[in-house]
Design a protein around this motif. Structure first.
Motif, PDB file in Angstrom:
ATOM      1  N   LYS A  78       0.803  -1.152   0.071  1.00  0.00           N
ATOM      2  CA  LYS A  78       0.080  -0.073  -0.098  1.00  0.00           C
ATOM      3  C   LYS A  78       0.856   1.393   0.130  1.00  0.00           C
ATOM      4  CE  LYS A  78      -3.897  -2.137   2.367  1.00  0.00           C
ATOM      5  NZ  LYS A  78      -4.721  -1.980   3.684  1.00  0.00           N
ATOM      6  N   ILE A  79       0.499   2.247  -0.858  1.00  0.00           N
ATOM      7  CA  ILE A  79       1.289   3.514  -1.065  1.00  0.00           C
ATOM      8  C   ILE A  79       0.205   4.570  -0.984  1.00  0.00           C
ATOM      9  CG2 ILE A  79       2.761   4.916  -2.645  1.00  0.00           C
ATOM     10  CD1 ILE A  79       3.942   2.489  -1.598  1.00  0.00           C
ATOM     11  N   GLU A  80       0.714   5.704  -0.186  1.00  0.00           N
ATOM     12  CA  GLU A  80      -0.099   6.718  -0.084  1.00  0.00           C
ATOM     13  C   GLU A  80       0.372   8.034  -0.851  1.00  0.00           C
ATOM     14  OE1 GLU A  80      -1.819  10.177   3.239  1.00  0.00           O
ATOM     15  OE2 GLU A  80      -1.226   8.138   3.936  1.00  0.00           O
ATOM     16  N   VAL A  81      -0.060   8.611  -1.410  1.00  0.00           N
ATOM     17  CA  VAL A  81       0.412   9.877  -2.518  1.00  0.00           C
ATOM     18  C   VAL A  81      -0.227  11.110  -2.063  1.00  0.00           C
ATOM     19  CG1 VAL A  81       0.919  10.572  -4.662  1.00  0.00           C
ATOM     20  CG2 VAL A  81       1.305   8.068  -4.357  1.00  0.00           C
ATOM     21  N   LEU A  82       0.525  12.160  -2.079  1.00  0.00           N
ATOM     22  CA  LEU A  82       0.036  13.479  -1.890  1.00  0.00           C
ATOM     23  C   LEU A  82       0.415  14.226  -2.926  1.00  0.00           C
ATOM     24  CD1 LEU A  82      -1.668  15.320  -0.144  1.00  0.00           C
ATOM     25  CD2 LEU A  82       0.213  15.778   1.243  1.00  0.00           C
ATOM     26  N   THR A  94       5.335  15.061  -5.694  1.00  0.00           N
ATOM     27  CA  THR A  94       4.439  14.488  -4.901  1.00  0.00           C
ATOM     28  C   THR A  94       5.237  14.004  -3.421  1.00  0.00           C
ATOM     29  OG1 THR A  94       4.745  12.173  -5.335  1.00  0.00           O
ATOM     30  CG2 THR A  94       3.200  13.277  -6.748  1.00  0.00           C
ATOM     31  N   LEU A  95       4.622  13.639  -2.417  1.00  0.00           N
ATOM     32  CA  LEU A  95       5.079  13.153  -1.334  1.00  0.00           C
ATOM     33  C   LEU A  95       4.260  11.725  -1.307  1.00  0.00           C
ATOM     34  CD1 LEU A  95       4.871  15.832   1.529  1.00  0.00           C
ATOM     35  CD2 LEU A  95       6.865  15.280   0.397  1.00  0.00           C
ATOM     36  N   VAL A  96       5.023  10.868  -0.985  1.00  0.00           N
ATOM     37  CA  VAL A  96       4.615   9.268  -0.842  1.00  0.00           C
ATOM     38  C   VAL A  96       5.069   8.766   0.479  1.00  0.00           C
ATOM     39  CG1 VAL A  96       4.718   9.207  -3.436  1.00  0.00           C
ATOM     40  CG2 VAL A  96       6.558   8.483  -1.954  1.00  0.00           C
ATOM     41  N   LYS A  97       4.366   7.977   0.945  1.00  0.00           N
ATOM     42  CA  LYS A  97       4.384   6.948   2.184  1.00  0.00           C
ATOM     43  C   LYS A  97       4.131   5.817   1.725  1.00  0.00           C
ATOM     44  CE  LYS A  97       1.708   9.517   5.291  1.00  0.00           C
ATOM     45  NZ  LYS A  97       1.342   9.913   6.516  1.00  0.00           N
ATOM     46  N   PRO A  98       5.206   4.616   2.357  1.00  0.00           N
ATOM     47  CA  PRO A  98       6.443   4.879   2.743  1.00  0.00           C
ATOM     48  C   PRO A  98       7.220   5.076   1.592  1.00  0.00           C
ATOM     49  CG  PRO A  98       5.974   2.669   2.809  1.00  0.00           C
ATOM     50  CD  PRO A  98       4.610   3.320   2.396  1.00  0.00           C
ATOM     51  N   ALA A  99       8.082   6.561   1.631  1.00  0.00           N
ATOM     52  CA  ALA A  99       8.692   7.004   0.404  1.00  0.00           C
ATOM     53  C   ALA A  99       9.907   5.781   0.093  1.00  0.00           C
ATOM     54  CB  ALA A  99       9.638   8.093   0.731  1.00  0.00           C
ATOM     55  N   THR A 120       9.444   8.895 -11.778  1.00  0.00           N
ATOM     56  CA  THR A 120      10.300   9.170 -12.491  1.00  0.00           C
ATOM     57  C   THR A 120      11.742   9.893 -12.132  1.00  0.00           C
ATOM     58  OG1 THR A 120       9.440  11.346 -13.206  1.00  0.00           O
ATOM     59  CG2 THR A 120       8.785   9.347 -14.604  1.00  0.00           C
ATOM     60  N   GLY A 121      11.625  10.224 -10.571  1.00  0.00           N
ATOM     61  CA  GLY A 121      12.712  10.973 -10.157  1.00  0.00           C
ATOM     62  C   GLY A 121      12.504  11.246  -8.648  1.00  0.00           C
ATOM     63  N   THR A 122      13.223  12.175  -8.202  1.00  0.00           N
ATOM     64  CA  THR A 122      12.906  12.737  -6.673  1.00  0.00           C
ATOM     65  C   THR A 122      13.059  14.151  -6.773  1.00  0.00           C
ATOM     66  OG1 THR A 122      15.353  12.730  -6.255  1.00  0.00           O
ATOM     67  CG2 THR A 122      14.243  10.748  -5.677  1.00  0.00           C
ATOM     68  N   SER A 123      12.329  14.655  -5.686  1.00  0.00           N
ATOM     69  CA  SER A 123      12.151  16.283  -5.519  1.00  0.00           C
ATOM     70  C   SER A 123      12.664  16.565  -4.398  1.00  0.00           C
ATOM     71  CB  SER A 123      10.919  16.839  -6.004  1.00  0.00           C
ATOM     72  OG  SER A 123       9.872  16.092  -5.277  1.00  0.00           O
ATOM     73  N   ASP A 124      12.580  17.820  -3.889  1.00  0.00           N
ATOM     74  CA  ASP A 124      13.093  18.367  -2.621  1.00  0.00           C
ATOM     75  C   ASP A 124      12.381  17.729  -1.608  1.00  0.00           C
ATOM     76  OD1 ASP A 124      14.819  20.216  -4.014  1.00  0.00           O
ATOM     77  OD2 ASP A 124      13.234  21.856  -3.685  1.00  0.00           O
ATOM     78  N   ARG A 128       8.939  12.744  -4.527  1.00  0.00           N
ATOM     79  CA  ARG A 128       8.918  11.834  -5.676  1.00  0.00           C
ATOM     80  C   ARG A 128       8.200  12.600  -6.925  1.00  0.00           C
ATOM     81  NH1 ARG A 128      11.871  10.266  -2.549  1.00  0.00           N
ATOM     82  NH2 ARG A 128      12.328   7.941  -1.871  1.00  0.00           N
ATOM     83  N   VAL A 129       8.727  12.505  -8.048  1.00  0.00           N
ATOM     84  CA  VAL A 129       8.246  12.884  -9.198  1.00  0.00           C
ATOM     85  C   VAL A 129       7.325  11.685  -9.658  1.00  0.00           C
ATOM     86  CG1 VAL A 129       8.394  14.082 -11.469  1.00  0.00           C
ATOM     87  CG2 VAL A 129       9.798  14.482  -9.674  1.00  0.00           C
ATOM     88  N   LEU A 130       6.208  11.709  -9.990  1.00  0.00           N
ATOM     89  CA  LEU A 130       5.445  10.805 -10.576  1.00  0.00           C
ATOM     90  C   LEU A 130       4.680  11.165 -12.067  1.00  0.00           C
ATOM     91  CD1 LEU A 130       3.249   9.333  -7.562  1.00  0.00           C
ATOM     92  CD2 LEU A 130       5.385   8.618  -8.326  1.00  0.00           C
TER      93      LEU A 130
END
Length: 342
Positions: A78-82, A94-99, A120-124, A128-130
């Protein structure tokens, strides 16, 4: 300037967990920014403190149902995305849990495949970039699958998610509501207009950085988040006219305030149509160039928002008002009561 000088004691039970049944039934504290004098009112009476020729500026951003719950394709975890910010096409920061479970190339499905994403990558800040794929219109899919991203201090479930939208929200893009506007109804806005007060709109898409705590000891060391704004030609012309005619410019919320101050600061105190990103950080010592007063809610201790209102009304006046609000059992934060600084 030490961050600790913006601290105050807030009993947890004063943090409003649910909105009132009627938006305009919120309490209203009216604070004179010159004298610090306080009046206790009800929000439905706010038009009594507005004058013909004034201009009320509201933020018409619309909160996205930006919290999504999905599963990883390969493991079913299970993944939570904001969703935070659309960067290009169907790519979102986005922010994802668990990253730690989402690495570049990870595929996630939402709603039994109605919406899919690949990292597709990471951000500050560990984001995560989705990149999303779907059929139809993205915002309609999101409206079907997403949940409102309520602030972390609200623990109760929101029964009607429209209560975390202003009645005039129309430009999708925010991860949080411009909560000072939650007190208005269409009827109250019509009453205000009937008094000869101008009502106009700007757009600033609120990011989750608005909830990010100040983690440095000195105010000057804080790195302010960046947010996208739009001001139309009509709004710019109206604001300049109101200023020429001696009317007051009253912003609804810190988001409208930051937008007007960003534009006025760049144009010698005048307003100009345009769009862009603002990371303006307003704290005591700042000289306001665009606004005369502000309607706002009661903010977190040591936050950038209490620093902003302290810049407008004076730190001592604001901390005294907040102490009074605690003693009088005002409701705090997003679903709480309001303050009018004039």
């Amino acid at each position: 300037m030490k961050v600790d000088i913006f601290d105050f004691h807030l009993p947890e039970e004063l943090i409003a967990q649910v909105p009132l049944k009627n938006r305009t039934d919120s309490r209203l504290m009216v604070v004179n920014k010159e004298t610090g004098d306080i009046k206790h009112e009800v929000f439905k009476n706010i038009s009594e403190y507005l004058r013909e020729g004034d201009c009320l500026v509201l933020n018409d951003t619309k909160v996205l149902p930006a919290r999504l719950f999905g599963v990883k394709n390969d493991t079913g975890a299970k993944i939570e995305v904001l969703l935070l910010k659309q960067t290009e096409g169907d790519r979102w920061e986005t922010l994802v849990k668990p990253a730690k479970r989402v690495k570049e190339g990870t595929e996630i499905e939402f709603g039994d495949g109605l919406l899919k994403a690949v990292c597709t990558g990471t951000s500050d800040h560990g984001g995560r970039v989705l990149e999303f794929t779907y059929e139809g219109i993205f915002y309609e899919v999101l409206d079907q699958l997403g949940e409102m991203p309520l602030p972390p201090y609200i623990k109760e479930q929101l029964e009607d998610r429209d209560r975390y939208q202003t009645v005039y929200a129309r430009e999708p893009g925010s991860a949080a509501a411009p909560t000072a506007g939650l007190h208005f109804t269409e009827e109250l806005l019509e009453e205000i207009k009937a008094k000869g007060v101008h009502v106009t709109f700007i757009t600033l898409h609120v990011g989750l950085g608005t909830f990010r705590p100040v983690s440095v000891d000195n105010v000057e060391g804080h790195d302010m988040h960046s947010e996208f704004y739009i001001m139309t030609e009509g709004t710019a012309e109206l604001l300049n006219e109101v200023r020429r005619n001696g009317g007051r410019i009253i912003t609804v919320g810190t988001t409208s305030t930051r937008t007007l101050e960003t534009i006025a600061s760049a144009n010698d105190g005048k307003f100009k149509a345009g769009s862009g990103w603002t990371s303006i950080f307003i704290y005591p010592g700042y000289e306001f160039k665009g606004i005369d007063g502000m309607i706002t809610n009661f903010h977190l201790p040591k936050s950038t928002l209490i620093m902003l209102v302290s810049a407008l009304a004076g730190r001592e006046n604001i901390l005294r008002a907040y102490q009074t609000a605690v003693e009088e059992r005002y409701r705090f934060f997003s679903f709480g009561d309001a303050m009018f600084i004039i």
